[in-house]
Structures are given as structure tokens and as C-alpha cells.
Scaffold this motif. Structure first.
Motif, PDB file in Angstrom:
ATOM      1  N   ARG A  83      -4.227  93.287  43.357  1.00  0.00           N
ATOM      2  CA  ARG A  83      -4.066  93.274  41.905  1.00  0.00           C
ATOM      3  C   ARG A  83      -5.388  92.916  41.229  1.00  0.00           C
ATOM      4  O   ARG A  83      -5.784  93.552  40.262  1.00  0.00           O
ATOM      5  CB  ARG A  83      -2.982  92.284  41.492  1.00  0.00           C
ATOM      6  CG  ARG A  83      -2.746  92.259  39.988  1.00  0.00           C
ATOM      7  CD  ARG A  83      -1.745  91.196  39.568  1.00  0.00           C
ATOM      8  NE  ARG A  83      -0.452  91.419  40.189  1.00  0.00           N
ATOM      9  CZ  ARG A  83       0.238  90.474  40.823  1.00  0.00           C
ATOM     10  NH1 ARG A  83      -0.239  89.253  40.944  1.00  0.00           N
ATOM     11  NH2 ARG A  83       1.412  90.752  41.346  1.00  0.00           N
TER      12      ARG A  83
ATOM     13  N   CYS B 197      -1.274  99.028  49.832  1.00  0.00           N
ATOM     14  CA  CYS B 197      -0.376  98.888  48.677  1.00  0.00           C
ATOM     15  C   CYS B 197       1.068  98.721  49.134  1.00  0.00           C
ATOM     16  O   CYS B 197       1.818  97.929  48.560  1.00  0.00           O
ATOM     17  CB  CYS B 197      -0.534 100.062  47.728  1.00  0.00           C
ATOM     18  SG  CYS B 197      -2.093 100.000  46.801  1.00  0.00           S
ATOM     19  N   LEU B 198       1.456  99.446  50.162  1.00  0.00           N
ATOM     20  CA  LEU B 198       2.812  99.285  50.694  1.00  0.00           C
ATOM     21  C   LEU B 198       2.993  97.882  51.278  1.00  0.00           C
ATOM     22  O   LEU B 198       3.991  97.207  50.999  1.00  0.00           O
ATOM     23  CB  LEU B 198       3.098 100.349  51.755  1.00  0.00           C
ATOM     24  CG  LEU B 198       4.487 100.320  52.373  1.00  0.00           C
ATOM     25  CD1 LEU B 198       5.556 100.475  51.307  1.00  0.00           C
ATOM     26  CD2 LEU B 198       4.615 101.401  53.423  1.00  0.00           C
TER      27      LEU B 198
ATOM     28  N   ARG C  85      -0.839  91.190  47.645  1.00  0.00           N
ATOM     29  CA  ARG C  85      -0.577  91.729  46.304  1.00  0.00           C
ATOM     30  C   ARG C  85      -1.546  91.126  45.289  1.00  0.00           C
ATOM     31  O   ARG C  85      -2.130  91.828  44.476  1.00  0.00           O
ATOM     32  CB  ARG C  85       0.879  91.458  45.904  1.00  0.00           C
ATOM     33  CG  ARG C  85       1.255  92.052  44.576  1.00  0.00           C
ATOM     34  CD  ARG C  85       2.745  91.954  44.256  1.00  0.00           C
ATOM     35  NE  ARG C  85       3.406  90.759  44.704  1.00  0.00           N
ATOM     36  CZ  ARG C  85       4.329  90.724  45.677  1.00  0.00           C
ATOM     37  NH1 ARG C  85       4.687  91.821  46.310  1.00  0.00           N
ATOM     38  NH2 ARG C  85       4.899  89.585  46.017  1.00  0.00           N
TER      39      ARG C  85
ATOM     40  N   THR D 258       3.621  95.091  48.808  1.00  0.00           N
ATOM     41  CA  THR D 258       4.955  94.916  48.230  1.00  0.00           C
ATOM     42  C   THR D 258       5.730  93.830  48.964  1.00  0.00           C
ATOM     43  O   THR D 258       6.708  93.311  48.431  1.00  0.00           O
ATOM     44  CB  THR D 258       5.776  96.230  48.247  1.00  0.00           C
ATOM     45  OG1 THR D 258       6.038  96.617  49.597  1.00  0.00           O
ATOM     46  CG2 THR D 258       5.050  97.340  47.501  1.00  0.00           C
ATOM     47  N   ARG D 259       5.285  93.494  50.179  1.00  0.00           N
ATOM     48  CA  ARG D 259       5.969  92.476  50.988  1.00  0.00           C
ATOM     49  C   ARG D 259       5.146  91.206  51.184  1.00  0.00           C
ATOM     50  O   ARG D 259       5.631  90.255  51.775  1.00  0.00           O
ATOM     51  CB  ARG D 259       6.300  93.065  52.352  1.00  0.00           C
ATOM     52  CG  ARG D 259       7.263  94.222  52.273  1.00  0.00           C
ATOM     53  CD  ARG D 259       7.551  94.780  53.667  1.00  0.00           C
ATOM     54  NE  ARG D 259       8.307  96.003  53.552  1.00  0.00           N
ATOM     55  CZ  ARG D 259       7.768  97.216  53.537  1.00  0.00           C
ATOM     56  NH1 ARG D 259       6.468  97.365  53.644  1.00  0.00           N
ATOM     57  NH2 ARG D 259       8.526  98.282  53.423  1.00  0.00           N
TER      58      ARG D 259
END
Length: 194
Positions: free
Chosen positions: A126, A112-113, A122, A116-117
Motif C-alpha cells: 500500500r 498483491c494476492l 498489505r 490480501t491475507r
């Protein structure tokens, strides 16, 4: 019938994905290198790039696949959920084995971290969570829970938050499940706090 070469290729991919799933929580997302991954999988570094367009693509596939497998496994806890209360209890019970600092929890946190990049990761994550939430919303709706889509989103986010808190020793352990379920039921408008 699969050719011997295709079977060997599938085996190498399986080993690479397995190594990634081990290494991400062990070392952290950014510390997994092609060389370390290949060594853990028992292949040459060139095999990584032969089977995947990049190390990132391999890590993304491994993380999304692991998360999908975990969430697919959570459905077994929901099989017998006849009431909305059963659903809340089953969702919380399905994560009892995760301490927040176990390998699966750490992989989820790292992924998840990293997401973000990384827009591709993502999107993968998702969709994994969206698929789970859609099924959970359907189940909640069938059991009369008001606003089932929103409830599924909040319930999923609450469980994720509880796991994050467990990982840093800030509570939310399995012993708190009854109290947490009661609060979530009340927030969802499905019963009084007990």
C-alpha cells in the motif's frame, strides 16, 4: 568502513532477496519454501532465518522492494512529460515491456494476492503504491488535470488492470496504448477521445 563479516551478511541478504524475486513468479508465493529459496541463493536454510525473522518477512521485503524499484523506474518515462497528455502516454508507455505473464508482472500479481491475507505485506505494498500515486497526482495537478489525486488512483488501477488482462490474453497489449490513453484522457476530463 564495512567489516568483512558485515559485507558477507549484506551479500547473503542480497542473494536471498534476488532468489525470492526469481522464485515468486516462477513457483507462486505459497510454493516458495525456505529450502528452495536457500538452494537458489546458494546458502544453507539456516541462513534464511539468521538474516530474516521468517520466510514471510523475506518474501515481503523482496516483493515490496521489487515493486518499489519498478515504480521508481517508471519515473524516468515521466521526466519529459510536459503536458497532461504526455503524462498519460508516459504512464502507459512505461508498462509496454510488461506482458502480464513476465516475471515482474507475475511477482506483482502474486504479491498483491498474498497481501490480501497478510496485513504486513498489505501495508508495505500500500505504501509503495501510495508513494507512486502521490508523485503522479502532483505531476498531474501541475499539468492542470482536474482531481489529480483521484485521477492518479484511477490511472494506476487502470494500468494494473490492463496488465492483469494481458496476463490472461484478454487484450490490453502495447499496440492498444493510443486508444487506451485516449479513453483515460476522456475519463479524466482532459481532452476528447481521439
Amino acid at each position: 568502513m564495512t567489516s568483512p563479516a558485515a559485507a558477507r551478511g549484506q551479500e547473503v541478504r542480497r542473494r536471498l532477496l534476488g532468489a525470492a524475486i526469481e522464485l515468486i513468479p516462477e513457483l507462486g508465493w505459497s510454493a516458495v519454501s525456505t529450502r528452495v529459496l536457500a538452494d537458489r541463493a546458494g546458502v544453507t536454510p539456516s541462513a534464511v532465518h539468521y538474516h530474516y525473522p521468517s520466510l514471510t518477512a523475506l518474501l515481503n521485503e523482496a516483493a515490496a522492494g521489487c515493486l518499489r524499484e519498478v515504480l521508481d523506474g517508471a519515473w524516468s518515462a515521466l521526466d519529459g512529460a510536459r503536458t497532461a497528455d504526455d503524462v498519460f502516454d508516459a504512464v502507459l508507455g512505461s508498462v509496454d515491456r510488461y506482458t502480464g505473464d513476465d516475471p515482474v508482472s507475475l511477482l506483482a500479481i502474486e504479491a498483491c494476492l498474498a497481501a490480501t491475507r497478510d496485513p504486513e505485506l498489505r501495508d508495505l505494498i500500500r505504501e509503495v503504491f501510495a508513494e507512486y500515486r502521490r508523485g503522479l497526482a502532483r505531476l498531474l495537478g501541475e499539468r492542470g488535470v482536474p482531481a489529480p489525486e483521484a485521477t492518479a488512483s484511477v490511472l494506476t488501477a487502470a494500468v494494473d488492470g490492463l496488465l492483469l488482462h494481458r496476463g490472461i490474453g484478454a487484450g490490453g497489449d502495447a499496440a492498444d496504448r493510443a486508444a487506451v490513453a485516449s479513453v483515460l484522457r476522456r475519463l479524466a476530463g482532459n481532452g476528447e477521445a481521439r
